[in-house]
Scaffold this active site. Structure first.
Site, short mmCIF file in Angstrom:
data_model
loop_
_atom_site.label_atom_id
_atom_site.label_comp_id
_atom_site.label_asym_id
_atom_site.label_seq_id
_atom_site.Cartn_x
_atom_site.Cartn_y
_atom_site.Cartn_z
CG ASP A 16 -1.81 1.55 1.45
OD1 ASP A 16 -2.65 1.86 0.41
OD2 ASP A 16 -1.56 1.82 2.21
CG ASP A 18 -1.40 8.05 0.60
OD1 ASP A 18 -0.04 8.45 0.80
OD2 ASP A 18 -2.28 7.81 -0.26
#
Ligand SMILES: [Mg+2]
Ligand SMILES: [Zn+2]
Length: 183
Positions: A16, A18
């Site tokens: 992922d 952020d």
């Protein structure tokens, strides 16, 4: 083995963006992405973790939901500027971005695993021997649906928790150490 048979034997760490690669901005207990490059801060230990994983021959593929573009509160150019900077700065093989929201019914918005399956075909990845690292339930579920082992970086956001991640860690660096010591 027939002509055109794809050999999927590479291993990947899906990441992922952020909260895993760069710091998420916390607003009232919720994680929000940086919207422009001057808000971007790569988290401590990320470069080291990625370099070690790459040296161990893992493909490094970022899979990110950016629904604020569909919602009209962020622009695609800002997301792309950050992605381009990350590609230029870090040893990443690809960044797969979903710009949709739930109502678009795409298959690339996590928790759906479309971006992981597509990457598997493009790069020849053995998903069952690969990993997903994320800081929200959608990341973990996408990894589980693709058959990957999952790492949840727990920041204690005020939101739904992931269901049964394989590991709960504090950072990508901690996940890297677990992966490279062979679990
Ligand atoms: Mg995140
Ligand atoms: Zn999508």
């Amino acid at each position: 083995m027939g002509i055109g048979k794809i050999i999927s034997n590479r291993r990947a760490v899906f990441l992922d963006r952020d909260g895993v690669i760069n710091r998420a901005i916390i607003c009232e207990g919720h994680s929000i992405p940086p919207v422009k490059i001057d808000e971007l801060e790569i988290l401590p230990g990320v470069l080291e973790a990625l370099m070690k994983l790459r040296a161990a021959n893992y493909l490094l593929i970022v899979v990110t939901n950016q629904p604020d573009v569909a919602r009209g509160t962020a622009v695609k150019e800002g997301v792309e500027e950050i992605n381009n900077y990350l590609m230029a700065t870090l040893p990443l093989d690809a960044i797969k971005t979903c710009y949709h929201d739930d109502s678009d019914n795409c298959n690339c918005r996590k928790p759906l695993p479309g971006a992981l399956f597509e990457s598997s075909e493009v790069f020849g990845i053995d998903l069952k021997r690969s990993f997903m690292v994320g800081d929200r339930w959608r990341d973990i579920e996408a990894g589980q649906r693709a058959g990957c082992k999952t790492f949840f970086i727990n920041y204690g956001y005020k939101e739904r928790k992931p269901n049964a991640p394989d590991f709960i860690v504090a950072s990508l660096l901690e996940a890297e150490k677990i992966i490279l010591r062979g679990l």
